[in-house]
Design a protein around this motif. Structure first.
Motif, PDB file in Angstrom:
ATOM      1  N   GLY A   1      -6.180  -4.355   0.631  1.00  0.00           N
ATOM      2  CA  GLY A   1      -4.762  -4.501   0.314  1.00  0.00           C
ATOM      3  C   GLY A   1      -4.222  -5.864   0.672  1.00  0.00           C
ATOM      4  O   GLY A   1      -3.468  -6.473  -0.093  1.00  0.00           O
ATOM      5  N   LEU A  47       0.824  -1.212   0.000  1.00  0.00           N
ATOM      6  CA  LEU A  47       0.000   0.000   0.000  1.00  0.00           C
ATOM      7  C   LEU A  47       0.856   1.260   0.000  1.00  0.00           C
ATOM      8  O   LEU A  47       0.403   2.318  -0.463  1.00  0.00           O
ATOM      9  CB  LEU A  47      -0.943   0.006   1.207  1.00  0.00           C
ATOM     10  CG  LEU A  47      -2.169  -0.906   1.104  1.00  0.00           C
ATOM     11  CD1 LEU A  47      -2.856  -1.035   2.459  1.00  0.00           C
ATOM     12  CD2 LEU A  47      -3.149  -0.378   0.054  1.00  0.00           C
ATOM     13  N   LEU A  79      -9.870  -0.174   2.941  1.00  0.00           N
ATOM     14  CA  LEU A  79      -8.644  -0.036   2.155  1.00  0.00           C
ATOM     15  C   LEU A  79      -7.602  -1.072   2.550  1.00  0.00           C
ATOM     16  O   LEU A  79      -7.023  -1.754   1.690  1.00  0.00           O
ATOM     17  CB  LEU A  79      -8.058   1.365   2.342  1.00  0.00           C
ATOM     18  CG  LEU A  79      -6.730   1.589   1.608  1.00  0.00           C
ATOM     19  CD1 LEU A  79      -6.961   1.682   0.106  1.00  0.00           C
ATOM     20  CD2 LEU A  79      -6.023   2.845   2.117  1.00  0.00           C
ATOM     21  N   THR A  98      -2.651   5.988  -2.357  1.00  0.00           N
ATOM     22  CA  THR A  98      -3.461   5.174  -1.446  1.00  0.00           C
ATOM     23  C   THR A  98      -3.882   5.980  -0.214  1.00  0.00           C
ATOM     24  O   THR A  98      -4.984   5.789   0.310  1.00  0.00           O
ATOM     25  CB  THR A  98      -2.724   3.900  -1.021  1.00  0.00           C
ATOM     26  OG1 THR A  98      -1.424   4.238  -0.507  1.00  0.00           O
ATOM     27  CG2 THR A  98      -2.566   2.948  -2.195  1.00  0.00           C
TER      28      THR A  98
END
Length: 273
Positions: A235, A197, A231, A203
């Protein structure tokens, strides 16, 4: 203890309401930011001309402002947008991109925070160190080694974030290997995510937009937890040693990740002051 199942219900609420999320972000990130918002069932607008701020902000349900790749025009737009958002009681997030390395950005961030109301302050360790008046080890817009959220630094950043939260009457999110989310009388440590990430651009900007999306329907703590878990667990699921394959998989999973997967993988610790 947080009720993660109940917090996740806000995902459906966003889909039902389809709120308009205004993101003043940097051009490097606009495409990813807008798609992250759209993938949650909201509408995205990334307007930044100063003369249209009043019209757009007053029609929006949430606003995020990002100090990355700052310009004279964007400075004017951000201040106007925040002013109008405050007047209409629209929730606002400020993402302190690069204030640890740029006096211009630092001074502008301080001006905004001292004159306007924000629902959430977000930054990496070096940016939060700068905001607190301590020496920042920022490497450009990235966190410096001495400011990473690991070991004894975690306790230090919890204390720093509490002071900032009280000073600016807001919530504070410090992002890193362990994310620190500070509220009025408690804090949360979120330990999801993966190294990749940090190896693709924007990101962090996407995280801001995800949080802003959920902030349109719930409080800053719940919105931050949702944005982080969507998120970072996306990932984890997407992880591969091929950077662009990771990027494509990440975007797919941000759109498709199921609540059951989030509940199963979530790593959250809660503490009180």
């Amino acid at each position: 203890m947080i009720n993660l199942k109940k917090i996740l219900e806000n995902r459906e609420l966003v889909k039902e309401k389809s709120p308009l999320i205004h993101a003043i972000t940097n051009p490097i990130a606009i495409n990813m930011v807008a798609n992250a918002i759209l993938f949650q069932g909201a509408k995205a607008i990334c307007a930044e001309h100063p003369d249209e701020m009043e019209d757009i902000v007053k029609k929006s349900d949430s606003l995020s402002v990002n100090l990355g790749n700052i310009t004279d025009s964007r400075i004017k737009s951000i201040e106007k947008a925040v002013k109008f958002a405050n007047e209409k009681n629209i929730p606002v997030i400020i993402d302190l991109v690069g204030i640890g390395v740029s006096k211009l950005r630092f001074d502008f961030a301080k001006k905004l925070l001292e004159n306007y109301k924000f629902s959430l302050i977000k930054g990496n360790g070096s940016e939060i160190m700068a905001l607190s008046g301590n020496q920042s080890g920022a490497k450009g817009v990235d966190v410096g080694d001495k400011d990473k959220l690991e070991g004894e630094n975690i306790k230090k950043f919890i204390k720093i974030s509490k002071v900032l939260s009280q000073k600016y009457q807001t919530r504070v999110l410090v992002t890193g290997k362990t994310d620190i989310l500070v509220g009025e009388n408690k804090y949360f440590l979120i330990e999801n995510g993966c190294e990749n990430l940090s190896k693709i651009t924007a990101t962090g900007c996407m995280l801001t937009s995800l949080i802003s999306t959920f902030l349109s329907v719930c409080d800053p703590i719940e919105a931050s937890i949702l944005g982080l878990l969507i998120l970072e667990i996306s990932g984890e699921i997407s992880d591969t040693n091929k950077p662009y394959s990771f990027f494509v998989n990440l975007m797919d999973n941000i759109s498709e990740i199921k609540n059951d997967e989030i509940i199963k993988r979530a790593k959250i610790r809660e503490g009180k002051f």
